[in-house]
Design a protein around this motif. Sequence first.
Motif, short mmCIF file in Angstrom:
data_model
loop_
_atom_site.label_atom_id
_atom_site.label_comp_id
_atom_site.label_asym_id
_atom_site.label_seq_id
_atom_site.Cartn_x
_atom_site.Cartn_y
_atom_site.Cartn_z
N ALA A 282 -28.66 20.83 17.42
CA ALA A 282 -28.44 19.77 16.42
C ALA A 282 -27.61 18.64 17.03
O ALA A 282 -27.85 17.47 16.76
CB ALA A 282 -27.74 20.34 15.20
N GLY A 287 -29.96 16.74 13.51
CA GLY A 287 -30.13 17.78 12.49
C GLY A 287 -28.81 18.03 11.80
O GLY A 287 -28.10 17.10 11.45
N ILE A 293 -28.88 14.61 7.37
CA ILE A 293 -29.50 14.85 8.67
C ILE A 293 -28.86 13.85 9.62
O ILE A 293 -28.98 12.64 9.44
CB ILE A 293 -31.01 14.66 8.60
CG1 ILE A 293 -31.61 15.65 7.60
CG2 ILE A 293 -31.62 14.84 9.98
CD1 ILE A 293 -33.11 15.58 7.50
N VAL A 333 -36.64 14.76 13.40
CA VAL A 333 -35.84 15.91 13.02
C VAL A 333 -36.42 16.46 11.73
O VAL A 333 -36.38 15.80 10.69
CB VAL A 333 -34.36 15.51 12.82
CG1 VAL A 333 -33.52 16.74 12.54
CG2 VAL A 333 -33.84 14.80 14.06
N ARG A 335 -36.73 19.10 8.63
CA ARG A 335 -36.00 20.07 7.81
C ARG A 335 -36.97 20.68 6.84
O ARG A 335 -38.16 20.34 6.84
CB ARG A 335 -34.88 19.34 7.07
CG ARG A 335 -33.78 18.87 8.00
CD ARG A 335 -32.74 19.96 8.20
NE ARG A 335 -32.01 20.20 6.98
CZ ARG A 335 -30.91 19.53 6.65
NH1 ARG A 335 -30.43 18.62 7.44
NH2 ARG A 335 -30.31 19.80 5.52
#
Length: 512
Positions: A282, A287, A293, A333, A335
């Motif tokens: 991350a 992240g 984020i 990124v 999620r």
Amino acid sequence: MRLGSTVSVALSGLVGTVINVEAHIASGLPAFAISGLPDAACAQSPNRVRAAAIVAGHPIRNDRITVNLSPSSIPKRGSSFDLPIACAILAAQGVISSRRTARVAHLGELGLDGTIRPVLGVLPSVLAAARDGIGHVVVPRANAGEALLVDGVRVHSFDTLHSLIETYARLDPEDFPDVDPAGVEPVATREHGDLADVVGQDTARMALEIAAAGGHHLLLVGPPGAGKTMLAERLVTLLPRLSREEALGVMSVRSVLGEVSSDAALDVTPPFEAPHHSASMAAIIGGGGGASIRPGAVSRADRGVLFLDEAPEFKKDVLQSLRQPLESGQVVVARARESVTFPARFQLVLAANPCPCGMGFGKGLDCRCQPRELRTYLARLGGPLMDRVDLQIQVAPVSLAHLNGEPGESSADVAVRVDQARAQQQQRWADLGVGLNSWVPGRVLRRGRFALPRNQLVDLHKALDRGWLTLRGFDRCLRLSWTLCDLRGGTVPTREDIGVALGLRGQGQVAA
Ligand SMILES: [Zn+2]
């Protein structure tokens, strides 16, 4: 039913969208609902708005309140909608004039004590508002510095909801007091040392110049103390200064991370990011947990240099995940429910010891490593990643003879040649839509009008035939020789350029 409205901005990555914030007030059972994809922090806004409004002396009445954030397809994250929501409701209640609030963008969290608190991402948000033709923004005091960097928009700051309401009661936004830009330096540069500080290291100095000129990624292999970090830091001093637009992009990444100070100046030095090898996925790629984020080191290094010292010690999946940004110049990124894109066009500099113990250079007499360790150490960097690193060179420890030698050229002198070489590339590759030799696809260099005559390629073909070079290595040598040619002001690479390129890229001795 009574209506009040204003605008704000929602961010996805660094991309802002202007959001209409409308409050509807109807009679009926008391309620306070927010629609339009609010996240958890945004959905808790009613608690803070109610408390702040009481302190401001204009409590929210116990009506049926619906706040709509549109377009509703875009997620609304964080607490920065507190202030626009409060303004829209107070306009609907007739406390302030909806005519005055309608075209002013508001950003800010409300404290339970009625203060307007700083939020993340003010710079990219104000950029989006200005692009949409919004002439006035109200931002928290601590974020005013970054908002002031944006052209074409007037910036207003208030410490409390109370003072904002008071001002709306008396004045049109045209007559609002502006934030005083005094004390904010318009442009700043950072110090990264100078190439003249580097003693000896002729090959490494040349590699830095080539890397800067052609945008080539670079691997430095050498024992501890050879000065790899010092060299990597100085790459930034050879790169062109950032344009205003680029510098705003670089600062937007810091804005989203909440790292822009209130007296922020626009920094035109390309960024230099050096994450530690223990950093998480991350931290490097982006992240993170919770509501937000966050961009990682690859995005912090956008338009600048990402330096990975002791590169083989980085986690394998972290190293492999660098391929996406290296290829596309951005990072996605993902999620669970959404994905966010951040810019990540960086120049990669990797540094590595020659072996795990660090002593395996020269004759390697002091090296304590097992043969198997030696074979696998640099291989940890991985073929697919190393395929993108055009320059792979060895950095030797500095000898006593060097310490007494002449000082080397300064960064400023080398940067002049770098600029000239870059200008030549931009002209040559304009039709391809790329600016630097390192971005040119191999096939363009092997076929068509940029292909070199066979007799100049003799050494490259020999290396290919004997298995010293892969086809990718072949392409990298071609890219390097074009940069060598540009640096000496030539028009086409010569056999000598190709010879130098072959020597440079073979030095690191990493497979393929
Ligand atoms: Zn060793």
